[in-house]
Write an enzyme that holds these catalytic residues in place. Structure first.
Site, PDB file in Angstrom:
ATOM      1  N   HIS A 175      34.254  19.536 -86.197  1.00  0.00           N
ATOM      2  CA  HIS A 175      34.183  20.258 -87.481  1.00  0.00           C
ATOM      3  C   HIS A 175      35.506  20.947 -87.842  1.00  0.00           C
ATOM      4  O   HIS A 175      35.662  21.405 -88.979  1.00  0.00           O
ATOM      5  CB  HIS A 175      33.076  21.313 -87.452  1.00  0.00           C
ATOM      6  N   ASP A 211      27.284  12.388 -83.420  1.00  0.00           N
ATOM      7  CA  ASP A 211      26.709  13.728 -83.487  1.00  0.00           C
ATOM      8  C   ASP A 211      25.840  13.801 -84.748  1.00  0.00           C
ATOM      9  O   ASP A 211      26.148  13.172 -85.761  1.00  0.00           O
ATOM     10  CB  ASP A 211      27.847  14.759 -83.566  1.00  0.00           C
ATOM     11  N   HIS A 219      25.562  16.017 -86.838  1.00  0.00           N
ATOM     12  CA  HIS A 219      26.258  16.666 -87.955  1.00  0.00           C
ATOM     13  C   HIS A 219      27.485  15.849 -88.355  1.00  0.00           C
ATOM     14  O   HIS A 219      28.151  15.275 -87.493  1.00  0.00           O
ATOM     15  CB  HIS A 219      26.678  18.090 -87.545  1.00  0.00           C
TER      16      HIS A 219
HETATM   17 ZN   LIG Z   1      26.297  18.613 -83.993  1.00  0.00          ZN
END
Ligand SMILES: [Zn+2]
Length: 303
Positions: free
Chosen positions: A130, A166, A168
């Site tokens: 991220h 993942d 996300h």
């Molecule tokens: Zn994640």
């Protein structure tokens, strides 16, 4: 190219998984935060308690500023030393700079070992996918994956594929690799979900495969298979895996529906590509994380 390790006596072992980890990566925590040190500690215990998969254990070396600054702004790197929380999910910890740099170093070491034909998994925290070019967020302080990919590009790899499974979206990796020649990024993730990006493809090299919350497991598998098919068509000379295990059905942070056997299948499918490959731990917050990682590694090792 497979390597053989002489283990003494008359036995030759075909290959071992190399795990890069460091007990120091469990040295920071905040009460109630899902990225608990036990994620790593319990996985180490589980992997050491099994004998089916022979493992070589290594500690990370070091990452230089030059390597990190291919992916991040100098201001972002300097921000690691400012003792203020980055956002509600991403606390400041004493020496977070040291922890983040060790995680980057493990990614760079994983790349080096992959180049030598080894099967390698970086079992470190913090995760990285991220973290954007200029911002820490989502439990991530430096983008381990993007830094390793840019190192690979600087060292002769011409067609680098990143697959991020993942749950996300790997918004930070996408941000850093967007339209960068010689790289393609494939992310399969729940949408809508944190961080609310990844609904559509971006540029000419970032491919997103959103999956609706609570989508049936076979639908999730089909999206993963589609991403892997597209990755195969890119004919990569290196495959870099952002291995997050939070699309697991019992993960507390998301609404994925995958089972342990799906992570085994992911490992097997990636192995079948037969190109140098390394995997970095991203998310995965259930108590079953050690089993999920073991299932994935068995797949990668063809077991
Ligand atoms: Zn994640």
């Amino acid at each position: 190219m497979r390597k053989f390790i002489f283990t003494g006596g008359n036995s030759w072992l075909d290959f071992r998984v190399t795990i890069i980890t460091d007990e120091h990566c469990t040295g920071y925590s905040r009460a109630g935060h899902p990225d608990r040190p036990q994620r790593i500690a319990a996985t180490v215990v589980r992997l050491k308690s099994q004998t089916e998969l022979p493992i070589t254990w290594l500690a990370p070396t070091i990452a230089t500023d030059e390597q990190i600054l291919r992916a991040h702004t100098p201001e972002m790197l300097a921000r690691l030393n400012v003792p203020e929380d980055f956002d509600a999910d991403t606390p400041y910890f004493e020496n977070i700079s040291g922890y983040a740099r060790a995680s980057v170093a493990a990614a760079l070491d994983a790349l080096k070992l992959a180049r030598d034909g080894k099967t390698v998994f970086s079992l470190m925290r913090p995760p990285g996918h991220h973290a954007t070019r200029g911002k820490q967020m989502g439990f991530c302080y430096l983008n381990n994956m993007a830094i390793a990919v840019l190192e690979a590009a600087a060292n002769g790899f011409k067609r680098i594929a990143v697959i991020d499974f993942d749950v996300h979206h790997g918004n930070g990796t996408e941000d850093i690799l967007l339209n960068r020649p010689g790289t393609e990024f494939f992310s399969v993730h729940e949408h809508p979900s944190y961080p609310d990006t990844g609904a559509e493809n971006r540029g000419w090299n970032c491919f997103n495969y959103p999956v609706a919350p609570d989508a049936p497991r076979l639908m999730y598998r089909a999206k993963l298979a589609q991403a892997l098919d597209d990755l195969r068509s890119f004919r990569p000379d290196l495959v870099a895996v952002s291995a997050g295990f939070d699309a697991y059905v019992r993960d507390p942070l998301a609404d994925g529906t995958l089972l342990p056997e799906d992570f085994h299948w992911l490992g097997q499918t990636l192995r079948a590509l037969s190109v140098p490959m390394f995997s970095l731990l991203e998310g995965g917050y259930s108590r079953d994380l050690p089993e999920l990682i073991l299932a994935y590694l068995k797949g990668v090792e063809g077991k």
